[in-house]
Design an enzyme around this catalytic site. Structure first.
Site, PDB file in Angstrom:
ATOM      1  N   GLY A 133      44.085  42.554  52.085  1.00 42.61           N
ATOM      2  CA  GLY A 133      45.336  42.492  52.845  1.00 42.61           C
ATOM      3  C   GLY A 133      45.903  43.864  53.161  1.00 42.61           C
ATOM      4  O   GLY A 133      46.742  44.026  54.032  1.00 42.61           O
ATOM      5  N   ASP A 135      38.427  38.182  42.201  1.00 40.81           N
ATOM      6  CA  ASP A 135      38.606  39.082  43.357  1.00 40.81           C
ATOM      7  C   ASP A 135      38.875  40.514  42.907  1.00 40.81           C
ATOM      8  O   ASP A 135      38.873  41.422  43.730  1.00 40.81           O
ATOM      9  CB  ASP A 135      39.728  38.592  44.284  1.00 40.81           C
ATOM     10  CG  ASP A 135      41.084  38.628  43.615  1.00 40.81           C
ATOM     11  OD1 ASP A 135      41.156  38.376  42.405  1.00 40.81           O
ATOM     12  OD2 ASP A 135      42.079  38.918  44.304  1.00 40.81           O
TER      13      ASP A 135
HETATM   14  N1  LIG Z   1      51.596  45.010  50.549  1.00 43.14           N
HETATM   15  C1  LIG Z   1      50.584  44.190  50.788  1.00 43.14           C
HETATM   16  N2  LIG Z   1      50.258  43.868  52.046  1.00 43.14           N
HETATM   17  C2  LIG Z   1      49.229  43.040  52.308  1.00 43.14           C
HETATM   18  N3  LIG Z   1      48.463  42.484  51.376  1.00 43.14           N
HETATM   19  C3  LIG Z   1      48.732  42.766  50.085  1.00 43.14           C
HETATM   20  C4  LIG Z   1      49.804  43.624  49.725  1.00 43.14           C
HETATM   21  N4  LIG Z   1      49.839  43.697  48.378  1.00 43.14           N
HETATM   22  C5  LIG Z   1      48.822  42.933  47.917  1.00 43.14           C
HETATM   23  N5  LIG Z   1      48.162  42.379  48.934  1.00 43.14           N
HETATM   24  C6  LIG Z   1      47.011  41.495  48.857  1.00 43.14           C
HETATM   25  O1  LIG Z   1      47.259  40.572  47.804  1.00 43.14           O
HETATM   26  C7  LIG Z   1      46.064  40.293  47.108  1.00 43.14           C
HETATM   27  C8  LIG Z   1      46.267  40.386  45.620  1.00 43.14           C
HETATM   28  O2  LIG Z   1      46.709  41.658  45.296  1.00 43.14           O
HETATM   29  P1  LIG Z   1      46.065  42.550  44.181  1.00 43.14           P
HETATM   30  O3  LIG Z   1      47.191  43.198  43.508  1.00 43.14           O
HETATM   31  O4  LIG Z   1      44.989  41.884  43.423  1.00 43.14           O
HETATM   32  O5  LIG Z   1      45.203  43.565  45.030  1.00 43.14           O
HETATM   33  P2  LIG Z   1      45.512  44.955  45.555  1.00 43.14           P
HETATM   34  O6  LIG Z   1      46.030  45.781  44.471  1.00 43.14           O
HETATM   35  O7  LIG Z   1      46.273  44.975  46.816  1.00 43.14           O
HETATM   36  O8  LIG Z   1      44.120  45.364  46.057  1.00 43.14           O
HETATM   37  P3  LIG Z   1      42.686  45.623  45.538  1.00 43.14           P
HETATM   38  O9  LIG Z   1      42.201  44.426  44.783  1.00 43.14           O
HETATM   39  O10 LIG Z   1      42.013  45.799  46.836  1.00 43.14           O
HETATM   40  O11 LIG Z   1      42.727  46.856  44.725  1.00 43.14           O
HETATM   41  C9  LIG Z   1      45.000  41.222  47.658  1.00 43.14           C
HETATM   42  O12 LIG Z   1      44.195  40.471  48.507  1.00 43.14           O
HETATM   43  C10 LIG Z   1      45.744  42.253  48.433  1.00 43.14           C
HETATM   44  O13 LIG Z   1      45.010  42.723  49.522  1.00 43.14           O
HETATM   45 MG   LIG Z   2      43.197  43.057  43.872  1.00 45.73          MG
END
Ligand SMILES: Nc1ncnc2c1ncn2[C@@H]1O[C@H](COP(=O)(O)OP(=O)(O)OP(=O)(O)O)[C@@H](O)[C@H]1O
Ligand SMILES: [Mg+2]
Length: 600
Positions: free
Chosen positions: A138, A322
């Site tokens: 995202g 994921d």
């Molecule tokens: N600010 C944001 N805008 C868009 N999508 C987001 C945002 N924050 C989190 N996401 C999406 O929410 C999901 C869960 O977040 P998570 O914290 O696991 O991942 P992340 O820290 O963004 O990314 P990654 O796993 O790529 O390190 C992920 O698919 C991430 O891409």
């Molecule tokens: Mg993540």
């Protein structure tokens, strides 16, 4: 000449044009593009992506990008000159503006879809369409893939703007979380734990609103909204393929969602093998044989990784499929933490419960391994012999994990070369008493093992690691007596292990069959100091660094970068006084510092 020396001696890359010549876009060139996507990459609205392995996305640049940090170590490994980090072309690209990159670099990046399993249970609610077709990167957008010094690297912006998978969110990352991830990746690498790496970090004048904790808040969840600067970190890895990504394609096969589903699954799996396992899996083998080797190797990497996490007290607070890299390295430093007090139930994420707690990580990993296996299974459906082998690999996970943990504890305690067969009972009772004592005394995990690594004469040095204020009702005198007895027992074993090595006693059954083990306590101590770090990235070190950074002062951040990339070294007295100490009691339970509700 070592690889590192040859890189130091060779001509350094000083311009983006030089870097562009190493471009090699294996993912874009060999995988399927979402057929509904436009090639321009202006694709920012949340939507369902029904098929294909990637969506072309043009990142959204941040305004007025300003240099915060780069990893000197990674730059050295890649042969980049440090000046590149502040050169305008490089800053432009890695702050999200691809419009002027030199050929053959491409002006469009890519994001990928993935599925989610939490502790082995498949979820689709997270997807706004309730179908699983809207879930993926995202805010992560890859912008470059290259072969540098014979190694393939993908470079991915985190916080690079919206993608079709953004689910209505802003696609941004804030400076605070970017600093955490930036520091942690390079720290883990220096600790010897496989991980994605940090390339660069740029901050913007743009701001976004995020929920956060008010000052000294004891609340579990953020209680205020704050305005924070956005930033982009670039992380680097051989690939960013996650277990969840394989699951997405396997689920489509299972639900017969489209005619190409099986082919897409096969392609992503072969692509994973080429990106992450080419050195151990011969691509000329039949597919089923490759899959068996893949499962075996991933099991080995994943179990070893978890052992390494526990060795350094690292907790991946949200270890869903994921967030589980299929290459077997650490990915996504959101709600992560290094424990201060040894507590098997330590979990930095308030939403993680016990599932993702420190000592439950072997179980969480097993769940992710099960998800991985069920994603590969459709490719073996007609191969009965291979399926049987595959089942055995899956069923063998807990044994392999158990062995990895035993080996890790043995190394941590200086018994890499102890002939376990002869001393198992003594060893087991020493280990079990240590476990009890660490919990009852409330020891600082890092300081305890580091002090032990000096093989002290008495328990005084170990007491530096005791959080006496937290020990509650435990009787100090009794505990101290037990520690004395324990230390003596441990030393008896240490001495036995030395005589095992220097004497005639068979080493054949030692933990790693290596006969050239340490011959003296001095040597054992030196070995232990390479396994038990002195400096660990405690959250309460990072908080002042990002608070200062928000004011435009990066001094603490750079100091932390320096210290945390030498975690086993003996540094100056000043650094020791600042970074080798117990967590102050008043900081326990403070929101944002002792626990986090999300990665924001
Ligand atoms: N600010 C944001 N805008 C868009 N999508 C987001 C945002 N924050 C989190 N996401 C999406 O929410 C999901 C869960 O977040 P998570 O914290 O696991 O991942 P992340 O820290 O963004 O990314 P990654 O796993 O790529 O390190 C992920 O698919 C991430 O891409
Ligand atoms: Mg993540």
């Amino acid at each position: 000449m070592s690889n590192r020396q040859s890189q130091q001696n060779s001509v350094k890359i000083t311009t983006l044009t030089q870097l562009a010549s190493s471009a090699s876009y294996s993912l874009l060139d060999s995988l399927h593009r979402d057929p509904d996507a436009t090639s321009s990459g202006i694709d920012y609205q949340p939507r369902q992506v029904f098929s294909g392995h990637y969506v072309p996305v043009r990142p959204t640049p941040i305004t007025n990008p300003k240099y915060v940090a780069h990893s000197k170590n990674l730059f050295l490994e890649l042969g980049f000159d440090d000046s590149l980090a502040t050169s305008p072309d490089f800053v432009r690209l890695f702050s999200g503006d691809l419009s002027q990159v030199p050929e053959p670099m491409r002006q469009v990046g890519w994001s990928t879809g993935y599925a989610l399993s939490i502790y082995g249970t498949e979820y689709i609610q997270q997807c706004p369409f309730q179908t699983g077709n809207g879930y993926g990167d995202g805010r992560a957008i890859s912008v470059f893939e290259a072969v540098i010094n014979d190694q393939r690297w993908e470079m991915q912006l985190k916080g690079g703007g919206r993608t079709p998978y953004c689910r209505g969110a802003d696609g941004r990352a804030v400076l605070r979380s970017s600093i955490r991830e930036f520091l942690a990746q390079e720290h883990m690498h220096a600790l010897g734990v496989p991980t994605s790496r940090s390339l660069s970090l740029y901050v913007s004048t743009d701001k976004v609103q995020r929920p956060w904790y008010s000052e000294d808040s004891r609340s579990e969840n953020p209680d205020i909204l704050i305005s924070e600067s956005v930033a982009i970190t670039t992380r680097v890895a051989p690939s960013f393929i996650r277990v969840g990504q394989l699951e997405l394609f396997a689920r489509r096969v299972r639900h017969q969602e489209h005619a190409n589903a099986l082919q897409e699954l096969e392609k992503i799996v072969l692509h994973l093998i080429q990106r992450e396992y080419a050195d151990v899996i011969d691509k000329e083998l039949p597919l089923a044989a490759q899959i068996i080797l893949l499962a075996k190797e991933f099991r080995s990497r994943l179990t070893s990784l978890i052992g390494q996490w526990i060795r350094v007290g690292f907790c991946q607070g949200n270890f869903n499929s994921d967030n589980c890299a299929a290459g077997g390295y650490t990915l996504d430093y959101g709600p992560f933490g290094f424990c201060d007090v040894f507590d098997p139930q330590y979990s930095p994420w308030t939403g993680g419960g016990l599932h993702f707690a420190l000592m439950n990580q072997p179980n969480a990993a097993q769940k992710n391994f099960d998800s991985f296996c069920s994603a590969l299974r459709p490719l073996l459906s007609a191969e009965h012999d291979f399926l049987r082998q595959f089942d055995e690999i899956q069923e063998g996970f807990s044994n392999v994990m158990h062995t990895q943990m035993n080996t890790m504890w043995a190394k941590k305690l200086g018994f890499e070369h102890l002939n376990m067969n002869n001393h198992q009972q003594l060893y087991n009772s020493m280990l079990s008493e240590l476990d009890k004592l660490m919990k009852q005394t409330k020891v600082d995990y890092t300081i305890f093992f580091r002090e032990l690594s000096s093989i002290p004469d008495d328990i005084t040095p170990l007491q530096k690691s005791f959080y006496s204020d937290l020990a509650g009702g435990a009787d100090e005198q009794t505990l101290n007596h037990r520690w004395k007895v324990w230390l003596d027992d441990w030393k008896v074993l240490i001495n036995i292990s030395i005589s095992d090595i220097s004497g005639d006693n068979s080493i054949a059954n030692s933990t790693n069959n290596n006969v050239s083990g340490p011959q003296s306590t001095k040597e054992i101590s030196a070995h232990m100091k390479l396994v038990n770090p002195k400096y660990i990235l405690r959250e309460w070190f990072v908080v002042p660094a990002y608070q200062q950074a928000v004011e435009g002062n990066y001094e603490l951040l750079h100091e932390l970068q320096d210290v945390m990339t030498q975690p086993y070294a003996e540094l100056s007295k000043d650094i020791e006084a600042k970074y080798y100490r117990l967590k102050p009691t008043q900081l326990f339970e403070v929101g944002g510092l002792s626990h986090l509700s999300c990665s924001s």
